[in-house]
Design an enzyme around this catalytic site. Structure first.
Site, PDB file in Angstrom:
ATOM      1  N   ASP A 125       0.899  -1.060   0.202  1.00 17.56           N
ATOM      2  CA  ASP A 125      -0.085   0.220  -0.407  1.00 17.56           C
ATOM      3  C   ASP A 125       0.881   0.663  -0.198  1.00 17.56           C
ATOM      4  OD1 ASP A 125       1.239  -0.436   2.845  1.00 17.56           O
ATOM      5  OD2 ASP A 125      -1.627   0.261   3.525  1.00 17.56           O
ATOM      6  N   ASP A 175       8.057   3.694   3.286  1.00 21.98           N
ATOM      7  CA  ASP A 175       8.327   2.479   2.999  1.00 21.98           C
ATOM      8  C   ASP A 175       8.274   1.076   2.130  1.00 21.98           C
ATOM      9  OD1 ASP A 175       5.843   2.493   4.566  1.00 21.98           O
ATOM     10  OD2 ASP A 175       6.525   1.342   5.857  1.00 21.98           O
ATOM     11  N   ASP A 176       7.102   0.864   1.760  1.00 21.16           N
ATOM     12  CA  ASP A 176       6.686   0.615   0.444  1.00 21.16           C
ATOM     13  C   ASP A 176       7.669   0.459  -0.509  1.00 21.16           C
ATOM     14  OD1 ASP A 176       3.496  -0.806   1.647  1.00 21.16           O
ATOM     15  OD2 ASP A 176       3.671   1.133   2.557  1.00 21.16           O
ATOM     16  N   ASN A 194       1.659   1.638  17.179  1.00 22.91           N
ATOM     17  CA  ASN A 194       2.155   2.541  16.434  1.00 22.91           C
ATOM     18  C   ASN A 194       0.284   3.507  16.454  1.00 22.91           C
ATOM     19  OD1 ASN A 194       1.265   1.156  14.656  1.00 22.91           O
ATOM     20  ND2 ASN A 194       3.159   1.640  13.201  1.00 22.91           N
ATOM     21  N   GLU A 239      -1.082  -2.693  15.546  1.00 22.78           N
ATOM     22  CA  GLU A 239       0.497  -1.693  14.867  1.00 22.78           C
ATOM     23  C   GLU A 239      -0.729  -1.616  13.678  1.00 22.78           C
ATOM     24  OE1 GLU A 239       2.215  -2.044  10.519  1.00 22.78           O
ATOM     25  OE2 GLU A 239       0.672  -3.907  11.800  1.00 22.78           O
ATOM     26  N   ASN A 242      -1.042  -2.097   9.951  1.00 21.52           N
ATOM     27  CA  ASN A 242      -1.801  -3.211   8.890  1.00 21.52           C
ATOM     28  C   ASN A 242      -2.360  -4.247   9.549  1.00 21.52           C
ATOM     29  OD1 ASN A 242       0.364  -1.661   7.321  1.00 21.52           O
ATOM     30  ND2 ASN A 242       2.256  -2.962   7.261  1.00 21.52           N
ATOM     31  N   HIS A 270       9.899  -0.120   8.250  1.00 22.17           N
ATOM     32  CA  HIS A 270       9.364  -0.860   8.631  1.00 22.17           C
ATOM     33  C   HIS A 270       9.010  -1.743   7.090  1.00 22.17           C
ATOM     34  CE1 HIS A 270       7.640   1.295  11.795  1.00 22.17           C
ATOM     35  NE2 HIS A 270       7.147   2.072  10.864  1.00 22.17           N
ATOM     36  N   ASP A 271       8.597  -1.887   6.196  1.00 19.58           N
ATOM     37  CA  ASP A 271       8.521  -2.324   4.796  1.00 19.58           C
ATOM     38  C   ASP A 271       9.190  -2.731   4.170  1.00 19.58           C
ATOM     39  OD1 ASP A 271       5.516  -2.446   5.574  1.00 19.58           O
ATOM     40  OD2 ASP A 271       5.708  -0.896   3.632  1.00 19.58           O
TER      41      ASP A 271
HETATM   42  C1  BDR Z   1       3.720  -0.577   8.402  1.00 23.04           C
HETATM   43  O1  BDR Z   1       1.519   0.941   8.495  1.00 23.04           O
HETATM   44  C2  BDR Z   1       1.887   1.495   7.288  1.00 23.04           C
HETATM   45  O2  BDR Z   1       1.941   2.780   7.555  1.00 23.04           O
HETATM   46  C3  BDR Z   1       3.929   1.425   6.475  1.00 23.04           C
HETATM   47  O3  BDR Z   1       3.486   1.509   5.765  1.00 23.04           O
HETATM   48  C4  BDR Z   1       3.874  -0.382   7.239  1.00 23.04           C
HETATM   49  O4  BDR Z   1       3.340  -0.430   6.536  1.00 23.04           O
HETATM   50  C5  BDR Z   1       3.716   0.103   9.664  1.00 23.04           C
HETATM   51  O5  BDR Z   1       3.072   0.604  10.599  1.00 23.04           O
HETATM   52 CA    CA Z   2       2.678  -0.461   4.438  1.00 21.27          CA
END
Ligand code: BDR
Ligand code: CA
Length: 315
Positions: free
Chosen positions: A15, A19-20, A159, A165, A167, A241-242
């Protein structure tokens, strides 16, 4: 951990998202990126799909992009626009889009592709909706794939909730389906790991110093991400992250794993979307290789090399 072979083949379900984007570059440089599927998450599906196409264009990634699920299995959709911007890719000037999706049915494409070709890795780095739907419609896929490496959950702090988290919180039912599907090799990059892949002003400077359109694009993304993280939590430091879920397949030596049992909380008022990583000692049934420690300097240098390899190839 057993090596995954010279050049693992990956389907990245994503998505984009800052970071993706870097995860897609890494997947295409360090592995063989068979295809990209999109899922509503950081931004609505229309935006993340456009972004996936733009990222392919920017970095010369030829893997087809298939549009997937717009909304979670059960929950109401939620986005992370405050981090990634109104259209999911705040920061860089976005070029005109010249590419189009290969299909509107990511789930069917994943089923067909993994049935036709054994040993592909699934790498979900957004909400788990598409992959859960694949396993529901085609349980045989579970034994056709090499494994599944996901960014999601956390063994400690969350987060988007105290212990949740993003996702996982967006589609906890989907992650539950995936974790109980019986995949032999599931690798988890949760926040406890991904916060070790530090995003800071030094990373932005290192990217900018590479030069070229792709590196400047990445530096602009990192700058915007840091601005937004600072506005959200008050400090210019976040997690990349990703890319960790990609590294868990392409460069597993940079991550230390321990086999654990991981479940998803589906009901708690404060804890819905929490991943419960059972770290008690003793022999227990396990379903996940929990990535817990990252070699930060090696991970950063692999990422910078990947961007360097693709910085001048936009078309
Ligand atoms: C995840 O949430 C998204 O905002 C980032 O792309 C990552 O996949 C981190 O919590
Ligand atoms: Ca992501």
């Amino acid at each position: 951990m057993a090596p995954t072979g010279e050049c693992p083949r990956l389907i990245v379900d994503c998505d984009p998202g800052h970071d993706d984007t870097l995860a897609l570059v890494l997947a295409d440089v360090r592995g063989e990126l068979v295809g990209v599927t999109t899922v509503g998450g950081n931004a609505p599906l229309v935006d993340v799909t456009r972004n996936a196409l733009l990222v392919g264009q920017m970095y010369g990634i030829d893997a087809p992009v298939h549009r997937g699920a717009a909304r979670p299995l059960v929950a109401e959709p939620r986005n992370a626009l405050h981090i990634h911007g109104t259209h999911g890719l705040a920061g860089p000037v976005l070029p005109e889009l010249e590419r189009a999706v290969a299909s509107d049915d990511a789930v069917e494409w994943i089923i067909e592709t993994t049935r036709a070709d054994e040993g592909i890795w699934l790498v979900p780095i957004g909400p788990m909706t598409n992959i859960a739907t694949v396993f529901r419609l085609a349980p045989d896929v579970v034994d056709r794939i090499a494994g599944l490496s996901f960014m999601g959950g956390s063994a400690d702090v969350g987060n988007h909730g105290p212990v949740s988290e993003f996702n996982t919180l967006v589609d906890p039912e989907a992650l539950h389906i995936v974790l109980t599907a019986g995949v032999a090799d599931v690798r988890m990059a949760g926040l406890d790991l991904t916060h070790q892949f530090v995003v800071d002003d030094a990373l932005e400077a290192d990217l900018r110093a590479i030069g070229g359109t792709g590196a400047v694009f990445a530096a602009d993304m990192v700058g915007a991400y840091l601005d937004n993280v600072e506005g959200w939590v008050g400090r210019r430091r976040g997690g990349l992250h990703d890319p960790c879920a990609v590294l868990a397949v392409t460069d597993p030596d940079v991550i230390s794993f321990t086999d654990r049992h991981v479940g998803v909380e589906l009901r708690g008022e404060l804890t819905r979307g929490m991943t419960v990583v059972d770290r008690r000692p003793g022999d227990r049934e396990t379903n996940v290789r929990h990535g817990h420690t990252l070699d930060h300097d090696r991970a950063r240098s692999i990422l910078l090399d990947a961007v360097r390899a693709r910085t001048g190839v936009s078309s």
